[in-house]
Scaffold this active site. Structure first.
Site, PDB file in Angstrom:
ATOM      1  N   GLU A  52       0.822  -1.217   0.000  1.00  0.00           N
ATOM      2  CA  GLU A  52       0.000   0.000   0.000  1.00  0.00           C
ATOM      3  C   GLU A  52       0.855   1.266   0.000  1.00  0.00           C
ATOM      4  O   GLU A  52       0.448   2.302  -0.531  1.00  0.00           O
ATOM      5  CB  GLU A  52      -0.952   0.016   1.197  1.00  0.00           C
TER       6      GLU A  52
ATOM      7  N   PHE B 166     -11.652  -8.143  13.052  1.00  0.00           N
ATOM      8  CA  PHE B 166     -10.509  -8.514  12.219  1.00  0.00           C
ATOM      9  C   PHE B 166     -10.171  -7.374  11.255  1.00  0.00           C
ATOM     10  O   PHE B 166     -11.034  -6.826  10.595  1.00  0.00           O
ATOM     11  CB  PHE B 166     -10.830  -9.792  11.433  1.00  0.00           C
ATOM     12  N   GLN B 167      -8.937  -7.018  11.187  1.00  0.00           N
ATOM     13  CA  GLN B 167      -8.422  -5.934  10.340  1.00  0.00           C
ATOM     14  C   GLN B 167      -9.111  -4.598  10.622  1.00  0.00           C
ATOM     15  O   GLN B 167      -9.310  -3.785   9.725  1.00  0.00           O
ATOM     16  CB  GLN B 167      -8.505  -6.296   8.851  1.00  0.00           C
TER      17      GLN B 167
ATOM     18  N   LYS C  97     -17.791  -1.343   5.342  1.00  0.00           N
ATOM     19  CA  LYS C  97     -18.146  -2.457   4.457  1.00  0.00           C
ATOM     20  C   LYS C  97     -19.650  -2.484   4.195  1.00  0.00           C
ATOM     21  O   LYS C  97     -20.082  -2.740   3.070  1.00  0.00           O
ATOM     22  CB  LYS C  97     -17.702  -3.754   5.156  1.00  0.00           C
TER      23      LYS C  97
ATOM     24  N   MET D  78      23.915   9.609   2.963  1.00  0.00           N
ATOM     25  CA  MET D  78      23.823  10.892   3.651  1.00  0.00           C
ATOM     26  C   MET D  78      24.107  10.734   5.139  1.00  0.00           C
ATOM     27  O   MET D  78      24.758  11.573   5.763  1.00  0.00           O
ATOM     28  CB  MET D  78      22.433  11.527   3.430  1.00  0.00           C
TER      29      MET D  78
END
Lengths: 168, 572
Positions: free
Chosen positions: B51, B113-114, B163, B479
């Site tokens: 993502e 869940f999630q 959802k 760096m």
């Protein structure tokens, strides 16, 4: 530290207070007191805040950046009607009870609860009255204290209250 | 006739109404319904491998095209992986809309869940965000999200949809009006302030036009150039504004700040008037603000009022869109000059020209020595047209690219400025290439950055997005190593990587890309020529570079911009 009184008119939507609190935390600004409630318009809420610090210009601008903030008004001293409510429980040994009640009377404090050795007062008024009362009661001993946070409305027929515009 | 649609269909139709042509994302449980509707939509979907990649692709797309980039992610880890691109886009004012799915409204708060508190964790890194729990709100929220992302000061907006809202059905009547009573960004500047600005400019002896990323975002490059010419103003372009004026223009001084040119930084220090447009006095530009441009009056033009006087008090603040205000300044300037030429400022411009001559950006490539990173960038730049889109990650390679690439046009330079997100280049380049298929897109990356997000090249190969990646492999987190060398007694704690592992050309080939390697200076030009000639798949060109090369000029973090280190010999 200087304190400033501001009124923030916001859309009455879930989470607005969280957005304001989150912005203050992220920008390292400090909220001294906060009161939120409905207004004459059900689609709007009003947040009254006392904020600390010298960064008023940034605070106002950052508030305006929140999409749900509609208007921010800073009230200079004397330009708004200010009220706060306080509940304070003080030590009140039966031997000193009448003395305490007499004093409370002068401050227009109302006894709202009495225990074996305590009295709980309600004080409503300008913030200075609350602090005067507290100062006085310290000699007896303050057990617990709660304040509502200040609320304010700009005085009518007086345009002195500055409504900070979005343009700098 | 209204259609009976589910929430997911309304979402996709709403995106089609916003003329979305591509979505970068990753599906998952909660967002399944939306992907089901996307299956039959003309909108292209690019399946990212993570993502974070999808979010940076949306950002690269927005950078390159000036349009809103769109990314999809599912609930929970889909969202937490998206935090970095959101924060990145927020710092650099990049318009993206993230659509994420949330567990069903009945399950919110139950640690389903999630489930994660998307609205709460994305609030500080978005311009605005939404939790939509009712199908009726989907369409108007999408409209608002695009409006907010693309107007005023652009930025990321997240729409989290439950959802059940995606699955419910209703009659849909098309996109709705938006209602944002608290959102009224200023466009035009106050005429009195514009007038005051012109007076200050005409009376200034040592002005500097300080152009920031806002100029690019507002599409105001032509106006900026015209104004510099009209008022005879030297211009510095910040890291986010490279390309806003052509580097070949005689009034262009380059990038100011920590790794800026001597002339750009010193011009600001000696200036009597800084005209900041769409710039925010970032600490990488100002150094210690106490010592920054001590003799300068400040004109500050910004669409975000909160930027004005946030760091440095503005003498003449102008709130407005960079393009609109520059148009006003041009009109007012023309009127005030009344046909006369702008002040010649002969002495000032001669001083700047002398500094440019005496303190140029320079590097040396020993033909027998290791490849110098600047040499690779220089050669790539010389072999690329002005329309080439250049993308960088974060670190030494980014600074060298900003320094040594000759930028001639706006929206040709894409990098992570404010947040400094390592790993930005590969996915951002893919997003840019998806939005600009006819242009050449070259990412210049470091080996550290590359190893954070290279897996998105699998996406690029499969989706036939033929980006070109030049990995300047110095086998180090360069760096950080530079700071360790200069300020930490050469104690190279946790910065050493490898010139051989991973084998980058093999890795590239394994991902469906062409893989090339240059090991000596003599290999550099042939490798570049070969890489630039491959257009049927992504190309990774690895350059085995010098671990000891350092970026100069350098102003020590928190130091004064009067103390510019021109090379290692200047370090005490």
């Amino acid at each position: 530290m200087s304190q400033h009184l501001i009124t923030v008119t916001v859309e009455n939507k879930p989470g607005v207070l969280a957005r304001i609190a989150s912005m203050f935390a992220r920008r390292d600004f400090n909220i001294h007191s906060l009161a939120v409630g409905p207004t004459e318009d059900p689609t709007r809420s009003r947040v009254t805040m006392v904020v600390d610090g010298p960064e008023m210009e940034q605070i106002v601008k950052q508030l305006y950046k929140l999409v749900h903030v509609i208007k921010v008004t800073e009230h200079l001293p004397g330009e708004a009607v200010e009220r706060e409510i306080m509940l304070v429980r003080v030590n009140a040994d039966p031997s000193r009870r009448s003395e305490i009640l007499n004093a409370a009377n002068i401050f227009e404090a109302t006894a709202v609860d009495v225990g074996a050795a305590t009295i709980t007062f309600e004080v409503v008024g300008e913030p200075s009255r609350l602090s005067d009362f507290l100062e006085f009661m310290r000699t007896y001993g303050i057990i617990s204290l709660v304040k509502s946070g200040r609320i304010a409305l700009a005085k009518d027929n007086k345009s002195a209250s500055r409504s900070r515009k979005r343009t700098a | 006739m209204a259609d009976q649609l589910n929430g997911a269909a309304i979402l996709i139709r709403s995106l089609e109404h916003e003329d979305v042509e591509v979505i970068f994302g990753v599906p998952g449980g909660a967002i399944l319904q939306a992907y089901d509707e996307l299956y039959s939509s003309p909108i292209r979907h690019v399946l990212a491998r993570h993502e974070q990649g999808g979010g940076h692709m949306a950002s690269g797309y927005a950078h390159a095209t000036g349009r809103v980039g769109v990314t999809f992610a599912t609930s929970g880890p889909g969202v937490t992986n998206l935090i970095t691109p959101l924060a990145d886009a927020y710092m650099d004012s990049i318009p993206i809309v993230a659509i994420t799915a949330q567990v069903s409204s009945a399950k919110i708060g139950l640690d389903a869940f999630q489930e994660t508190h998307t609205w709460g964790i994305t609030m500080p890194v978005t311009k605005h965000n939404y939790l939509v729990t009712k199908i009726e709100e989907i369409s108007s929220t999408v409209r608002e999200a695009f409006h907010l992302a693309s107007t005023g000061r652009p930025g990321p907006v997240l729409v989290d949809i439950t959802k059940d809202a995606l699955a419910d059905e209703m009659e849909w009547h098309g996109p709705q009006e938006i209602d944002l009573p608290g959102y009224r960004p200023s466009v035009k500047g106050h005429p009195r302030q514009v007038k005051a600005a012109i007076e200050a400019i005409i009376n200034s002896e040592r002005p500097v036009l300080y152009a920031g990323g806002g100029v690019i975002r507002a599409g105001a490059s032509n106006e900026l150039r015209a104004f510099a010419k009209q008022q005879n103003l030297p211009v510095v372009t910040t890291l986010m504004a490279r390309g806003a004026v052509p580097d070949s223009h005689p009034l262009t001084l380059g990038m100011p700040g920590m790794h800026g040119t001597y002339t750009a930084s010193t011009a600001m220090q000696r200036s009597d008037l800084l005209i900041a447009i769409g710039a925010r006095f970032d600490d990488r530009v100002t150094g210690d603000t106490e010592f920054f441009a001590p003799g300068a009056k400040i004109i500050h033009v910004d669409v975000d009022p909160a930027e004005i006087s946030k760091i440095r008090k503005a003498d003449i603040p102008i709130v407005g869109d960079a393009k609109a205000v520059l148009d006003q300044l041009l009109a007012q300037g023309a009127e005030r000059l009344g046909g006369d030429a702008a002040p010649p400022r002969t002495e000032w411009l001669a001083t700047l020209a002398r500094w440019q001559r005496d303190f140029p950006l320079a590097y040396e490539q020993d033909p027998e020595g290791p490849i110098q990173q600047q040499y690779v960038i220089d050669q790539l730049s010389k072999r690329s047209g002005p329309d080439t889109i250049v993308v960088a990650g974060v670190g030494q390679h980014q600074m060298w690219t900003s320094q040594f690439w000759g930028f001639e046009k706006p929206n040709t330079w894409i990098n992570s400025g404010g947040l400094g997100t390592m790993g930005y280049a590969v996915p951002a380049a893919i997003g840019a290439q998806a939005g600009m298929p006819e242009r050449t897109v070259i990412a210049i990356d470091g080996d550290g950055c590359f190893q954070m997000t290279f897996q998105e090249l699998i996406t690029a190969a499969i989706e036939q997005i033929p980006v070109k990646i030049a990995v300047l492999n110095n086998a180090n987190l360069g760096m950080v190593r530079q700071w360790q060398k200069l300020f930490y007694g050469e104690r190279y704690s946790a910065t050493e990587m490898s010139h051989t592992i991973p084998n980058i050309p093999m890795l590239a080939e394994a991902m469906g890309c062409a893989g090339l390697r240059a090991e000596t200076p003599a290999d550099v030009i042939p490798t570049i020529e070969k890489g630039l000639a491959i257009n049927d798949r992504p190309v990774v060109m690895e350059f085995v570079c010098d671990p000891d090369a350092m970026v100069f000029p350098m102003i020590v973090a928190g130091g004064s911009n009067d103390e510019i280190l021109m090379g290692p010999e200047d370090v005490k």
